[in-house]
Scaffold this motif. Structure first.
Motif, mmCIF file in Angstrom:
data_model
loop_
_atom_site.group_PDB
_atom_site.id
_atom_site.type_symbol
_atom_site.label_atom_id
_atom_site.label_comp_id
_atom_site.label_asym_id
_atom_site.label_seq_id
_atom_site.Cartn_x
_atom_site.Cartn_y
_atom_site.Cartn_z
ATOM 1 N N THR A 165 0.840 -1.193 0.000
ATOM 2 C CA THR A 165 0.000 0.000 0.000
ATOM 3 C C THR A 165 0.881 1.250 0.000
ATOM 4 O O THR A 165 1.757 1.381 -0.838
ATOM 5 C CB THR A 165 -0.982 -0.053 1.186
ATOM 6 O OG1 THR A 165 -1.817 1.087 1.174
ATOM 7 C CG2 THR A 165 -0.287 -0.193 2.517
ATOM 8 N N GLY A 166 0.662 2.152 0.943
ATOM 9 C CA GLY A 166 1.370 3.427 0.914
ATOM 10 C C GLY A 166 2.878 3.314 0.928
ATOM 11 O O GLY A 166 3.583 4.153 0.356
ATOM 12 N N GLY A 167 3.408 2.271 1.593
ATOM 13 C CA GLY A 167 4.860 2.103 1.636
ATOM 14 C C GLY A 167 5.483 1.948 0.262
ATOM 15 O O GLY A 167 6.665 2.273 0.063
ATOM 16 N N THR A 168 4.701 1.451 -0.693
ATOM 17 C CA THR A 168 5.197 1.292 -2.066
ATOM 18 C C THR A 168 5.685 2.619 -2.620
ATOM 19 O O THR A 168 6.700 2.678 -3.333
ATOM 20 C CB THR A 168 4.077 0.739 -2.966
ATOM 21 O OG1 THR A 168 3.481 -0.397 -2.359
ATOM 22 C CG2 THR A 168 4.595 0.383 -4.344
ATOM 23 N N TYR A 223 7.491 -4.193 -6.229
ATOM 24 C CA TYR A 223 8.299 -3.164 -5.569
ATOM 25 C C TYR A 223 9.507 -2.803 -6.429
ATOM 26 O O TYR A 223 9.822 -1.622 -6.622
ATOM 27 C CB TYR A 223 8.787 -3.667 -4.209
ATOM 28 C CG TYR A 223 7.777 -3.624 -3.097
ATOM 29 C CD1 TYR A 223 6.584 -2.923 -3.204
ATOM 30 C CD2 TYR A 223 8.023 -4.308 -1.901
ATOM 31 C CE1 TYR A 223 5.669 -2.905 -2.165
ATOM 32 C CE2 TYR A 223 7.116 -4.286 -0.847
ATOM 33 C CZ TYR A 223 5.943 -3.577 -0.993
ATOM 34 O OH TYR A 223 5.048 -3.563 0.039
ATOM 35 N N VAL A 224 10.200 -3.820 -6.909
ATOM 36 C CA VAL A 224 11.403 -3.572 -7.707
ATOM 37 C C VAL A 224 11.048 -2.839 -9.000
ATOM 38 O O VAL A 224 11.681 -1.839 -9.362
ATOM 39 C CB VAL A 224 12.129 -4.900 -8.024
ATOM 40 C CG1 VAL A 224 13.238 -4.673 -9.046
ATOM 41 C CG2 VAL A 224 12.715 -5.498 -6.745
ATOM 42 N N ILE A 225 10.040 -3.333 -9.703
ATOM 43 C CA ILE A 225 9.657 -2.714 -10.980
ATOM 44 C C ILE A 225 9.259 -1.257 -10.768
ATOM 45 O O ILE A 225 9.745 -0.352 -11.461
ATOM 46 C CB ILE A 225 8.503 -3.500 -11.639
ATOM 47 C CG1 ILE A 225 8.987 -4.883 -12.082
ATOM 48 C CG2 ILE A 225 7.943 -2.733 -12.842
ATOM 49 C CD1 ILE A 225 7.868 -5.783 -12.571
ATOM 50 N N LEU A 271 10.542 -1.813 5.986
ATOM 51 C CA LEU A 271 9.217 -1.764 6.602
ATOM 52 C C LEU A 271 8.092 -1.867 5.581
ATOM 53 O O LEU A 271 6.926 -1.978 5.961
ATOM 54 C CB LEU A 271 9.077 -0.478 7.430
ATOM 55 C CG LEU A 271 10.061 -0.353 8.606
ATOM 56 C CD1 LEU A 271 9.827 0.939 9.365
ATOM 57 C CD2 LEU A 271 9.927 -1.549 9.550
ATOM 58 N N ALA A 272 8.424 -1.821 4.288
ATOM 59 C CA ALA A 272 7.392 -2.008 3.265
ATOM 60 C C ALA A 272 6.828 -3.425 3.300
ATOM 61 O O ALA A 272 5.750 -3.687 2.759
ATOM 62 C CB ALA A 272 7.967 -1.714 1.876
ATOM 63 N N TYR A 273 7.560 -4.342 3.934
ATOM 64 C CA TYR A 273 7.086 -5.720 4.087
ATOM 65 C C TYR A 273 6.470 -5.965 5.460
ATOM 66 O O TYR A 273 6.136 -7.104 5.799
ATOM 67 C CB TYR A 273 8.251 -6.695 3.893
ATOM 68 C CG TYR A 273 8.818 -6.713 2.494
ATOM 69 C CD1 TYR A 273 8.220 -7.480 1.494
ATOM 70 C CD2 TYR A 273 9.939 -5.967 2.167
ATOM 71 C CE1 TYR A 273 8.732 -7.501 0.209
ATOM 72 C CE2 TYR A 273 10.469 -5.988 0.875
ATOM 73 C CZ TYR A 273 9.863 -6.760 -0.097
ATOM 74 O OH TYR A 273 10.369 -6.777 -1.371
ATOM 75 N N ALA A 274 6.319 -4.901 6.258
ATOM 76 C CA ALA A 274 5.875 -5.064 7.648
ATOM 77 C C ALA A 274 4.373 -5.318 7.705
ATOM 78 O O ALA A 274 3.576 -4.391 7.638
ATOM 79 C CB ALA A 274 6.236 -3.819 8.459
#
Length: 451
Positions: free
Chosen positions: A54-57, A269-271, A233-236
């Motif tokens: 979500t927003g972390g992206t 995320y990588v793309i 933390l994007a995976y949190a």
């Protein structure tokens, strides 16, 4: 009992999930009015993706801009692989202990051999609620920002925040994931995919003139760690896995959900981070949609709205459900449509939502507060504690420390997980608190309850 004792199993796969275990929180659904265990592994995956991706992206392009394209990409991939590993450890722990519904329950089991099971329960429960409520506030702020962008600031920011908070509350009302939230999560996943795709197209069509793109960027430890905190933390979101799995038809299928989550999140995320950074350059903002031209920013924010809304509702739902289940576990109010049950449920949702609103608008350094809470708790929930869960079950379901020593490669991996979780916690807290102090010194922190 401090833990669920059961017969020894093959230690390569300790967990032996049962589709109907009397230790489960939700059992015998066919005789209850409210049926919790309705999720397929696909539905669980959609909920996990909505809650995490979500927003972390939108912070990842700036993270890459700070450390450089190569190390930034490596960090995102490493965190994704690591998160998949810890997902498996958490799922195994849940399958070994069907009675675990949330991190508080897991904390009781983990710390009971030390004689502080109750302390472990309260600390991990409090951390879960605090993290979920800050998640509600963060999603509300993103919703506010999106509405401001779409309307070009036609109203006071607090008005947008209030509107968004009310809508989030309504979406969170269903008592079970299967009663609406799983369908909303499908829409939310499509939303984040399409919105970020449109943002990448927009950045390619109208790239930043004279942008600077570097393979590596020199940094101090402080600036580098502050930047990589975002991809970490994007995976949190692992702290909510126990609750999701508790409502699955077949809990052992949760590993399929974890694979779907981590493959999608890491790949996307990588793309998104790489493409956005390459076209928007070193000056890319966070959230990255702010660096797009006005037309493309409006398109991206508009398409992103469902994801923000459902993610906020899920955080609201999680925070209320932890307390609700603890209050009424084993009671008819948990599984039947009683006046008391629905009244308390609505009240808990309203309190969590109100707390998220007050924090988001009343704490001028809320964005830093969210980072502090995430560093203090998510670093352990997503990474560090998973190793301790493996140690616990290998010890108590095997031959004590002999079983742990015999599996020394896993022992070392789990020890590394604990160490790295602690490193993220301490390093993240240091970087974010220092950043907050500098923000106050420069006057960058605003005032509470202002437009």
């Amino acid at each position: 009992m401090p833990f669920s004792k059961k017969p020894k199993a093959g230690m390569d796969t300790i967990a032996t999930a049962l589709t109907c275990d009397q230790r489960e929180v939700f059992v015998d659904d066919k005789n209850h009015s409210i049926k919790y265990r309705t999720l397929s592994w696909q539905s669980a995956a959609f909920i996990m993706i909505t809650e995490i991706v979500t927003g972390g992206t939108l912070t990842l392009p700036q993270a890459i801009a700070v450390v450089g394209l190569v190390p930034g990409t490596i960090i995102i991939i490493f965190c994704g692989v690591w998160a998949l590993f810890t997902s498996y450890l958490l799922i195994d722990f849940k399958l070994n202990h069907p009675e675990v519904h949330n991190m508080g329950d897991a904390g009781y089991i983990l710390f009971s051999p030390l004689g502080i099971g109750s302390v472990g329960r309260e600390v991990l429960s409090a951390g879960t609620i605090l993290f979920a409520i800050t998640g509600v506030g963060s999603m509300s702020l993103l919703g506010q920002l999106a509405l401001q962008t779409l309307s070009q600031g036609g109203m006071c920011a607090m008005s947008y925040l209030g509107i968004w908070t009310c809508i989030t509350f309504l979406v969170a009302i269903p008592r079970t994931f299967g009663a609406g939230l799983q369908g909303f999560s499908v829409v939310a996943c499509i939303s984040v995919l399409v919105a970020t795709l449109v943002a990448m197209i927009g950045s390619g069509v109208e790239p930043t003139p004279g942008r600077v793109v570097v393979a590596t960027a020199p940094n101090t430890f402080y600036t580098a760690f502050l930047a990589i905190t975002n991809p970490v933390l994007a995976y949190a979101g692992h702290f909510l896995f126990f609750t999701i799995i508790s409502e699955m038809k077949v809990p052992r299928d949760a590993k399929k959900s974890a694979w779907a989550l981590q493959v999608f999140s890491t790949t996307w995320y990588v793309i998104f981070a790489v493409v956005s950074y390459c076209y928007l350059g070193a000056g890319v903002q966070s959230p990255s949609f702010l660096s797009l031209s006005k037309v493309w920013a409006k398109a991206a924010w508009g398409l992103f709205l469902p994801n923000i809304l459902v993610a906020g509702a899920l955080y609201n739902h999680f925070s209320a459900k932890l307390i609700f289940v603890r209050m009424f576990r084993g009671s008819k109010h948990l599984t039947e449509n009683t006046l008391v049950g629905w009244t308390i449920w609505i009240l808990l949702l309203a309190i969590a939502n109100a707390c998220g609103f007050v924090l988001a608008t009343g704490v001028p350094f809320f964005s830093y507060l969210g980072g502090i809470v995430a560093s203090a708790f998510a670093s352990w929930y997503t990474y560090g504690l998973a190793g301790a869960f493996w140690w616990h079950d290998t010890h108590y379901f095997g031959d004590g420390w002999r079983s742990v020593r015999q599996r020394w490669p896993m022992f070392l991996l789990c020890f590394a997980t604990l160490v790295l979780g602690g490193f993220i916690c301490v390093g993240g807290l240091y970087a974010i608190i220092k950043s907050l102090i500098e923000a106050y010194a420069s006057g960058a922190v605003g005032h509470p309850f202002t437009c």
